[in-house]
Design a protein around this motif. Structure first.
Motif, PDB file in Angstrom:
ATOM      1  N   UNK A 160       0.833  -1.204   0.000  1.00 38.45           N
ATOM      2  CA  UNK A 160       0.000   0.000   0.000  1.00 38.45           C
ATOM      3  C   UNK A 160       0.867   1.254   0.000  1.00 38.45           C
ATOM      4  N   UNK A 161       2.171   1.080   0.133  1.00 38.66           N
ATOM      5  CA  UNK A 161       3.078   2.224   0.163  1.00 38.66           C
ATOM      6  C   UNK A 161       3.766   2.420  -1.187  1.00 38.66           C
TER       7      UNK A 161
ATOM      8  N   UNK B 254      16.929   6.487   9.556  1.00 40.46           N
ATOM      9  CA  UNK B 254      15.798   6.163  10.419  1.00 40.46           C
ATOM     10  C   UNK B 254      14.569   5.826   9.566  1.00 40.46           C
ATOM     11  N   UNK B 255      14.322   6.611   8.522  1.00 33.72           N
ATOM     12  CA  UNK B 255      13.159   6.348   7.680  1.00 33.72           C
ATOM     13  C   UNK B 255      13.350   5.120   6.808  1.00 33.72           C
TER      14      UNK B 255
ATOM     15  N   UNK C 223       4.147  -4.118  12.012  1.00 30.35           N
ATOM     16  CA  UNK C 223       3.445  -3.091  11.257  1.00 30.35           C
ATOM     17  C   UNK C 223       4.257  -1.795  11.154  1.00 30.35           C
ATOM     18  N   UNK C 224       3.811  -0.934  10.276  1.00 28.30           N
ATOM     19  CA  UNK C 224       4.468   0.359  10.068  1.00 28.30           C
ATOM     20  C   UNK C 224       3.864   1.378  11.024  1.00 28.30           C
TER      21      UNK C 224
ATOM     22  N   UNK D  70       4.186  12.627   5.687  1.00 22.38           N
ATOM     23  CA  UNK D  70       3.873  11.285   6.136  1.00 22.38           C
ATOM     24  C   UNK D  70       2.976  11.255   7.351  1.00 22.38           C
ATOM     25  N   UNK D  71       2.899  10.065   7.912  1.00 27.81           N
ATOM     26  CA  UNK D  71       2.075   9.815   9.095  1.00 27.81           C
ATOM     27  C   UNK D  71       2.906   9.137  10.170  1.00 27.81           C
ATOM     28  N   UNK D  72       2.785   9.636  11.387  1.00 26.13           N
ATOM     29  CA  UNK D  72       3.305   8.963  12.568  1.00 26.13           C
ATOM     30  C   UNK D  72       2.118   8.259  13.213  1.00 26.13           C
TER      31      UNK D  72
END
Length: 184
Positions: free
Chosen positions: A3-4, A54-55, A63-64, A84-86
């Motif tokens: 999905x990414x 880190x990314x 999971x992410x 992005x999303x945290x």
């Protein structure tokens, strides 16, 4: 199928970071004007390299909990920022929207375009219920982005964080999945 996968919008491609992105990433991470309202100080090249690594490591997690996309301007094929999303509390179906852009690209609607795509990913693919964002109350440009993508101001944390030698008031915005799907 992930999905990414890269996300395509009208003017942008949002894709996961790669090792070769360091120089363009360092350009905005070493700019004090880009970081003026953020907790992070300007980076050395080593600091930017650690940030990128880190990314790259987060991409291997399952999971992410942290998803960060490089924002690529289609016209120039240049990396112009990140969005992005945290999601450290993914069990609560919530995420925090984050973004920053190289100042050369400010004022063109790129942050709004990228943020809108990432919010869509959060609700449509990740099944989030709530996405929030927090920014310095003096950051009028960021507030404008959040409002343009349909987020609602929830309030202000007064003197919330000690950043760069002063107390920062932080405004909090959010959007719920039901609000997003009504707007869409």
């Amino acid at each position: 199928m992930s999905i990414f996968l890269p996300i395509q919008s009208v003017r942008l491609t949002l894709r996961e970071f790669r090792e070769e992105d360091l120089n363009e990433m360092h350009h905005y991470l070493s700019d004090s004007e880009v970081l003026q309202f953020m907790m992070q100080d300007t980076n050395t090249e080593e600091g930017s390299n650690a940030y990128l690594k880190k990314f790259l490591q987060f991409q291997k997690d399952n999971p992410r909990f942290f998803v960060r996309f490089a924002i690529i301007e289609k016209l120039s094929n240049c990396l112009i920022g990140e969005c992005g999303l945290n999601m450290p509390n993914i069990q609560h179906k919530e995420g925090e929207l984050v973004y920053r852009l190289n100042k050369k690209y400010w004022g063109n609607g790129y942050a709004t375009e990228a943020a809108s795509e990432v919010v869509g990913l959060g609700f449509e693919k990740l099944g989030l219920h709530r996405i929030e964002a927090m920014c310095d109350s003096r950051n009028a440009s960021s507030i404008k982005v959040l409002e343009k993508i349909g987020m609602i101001k929830e309030g202000c944390y007064r003197e919330h964080r000690w950043i760069k030698g002063r107390w920062r008031d932080s405004v909090v915005y959010s959007i719920l999945d039901s609000e997003y799907f009504i707007q869409k």
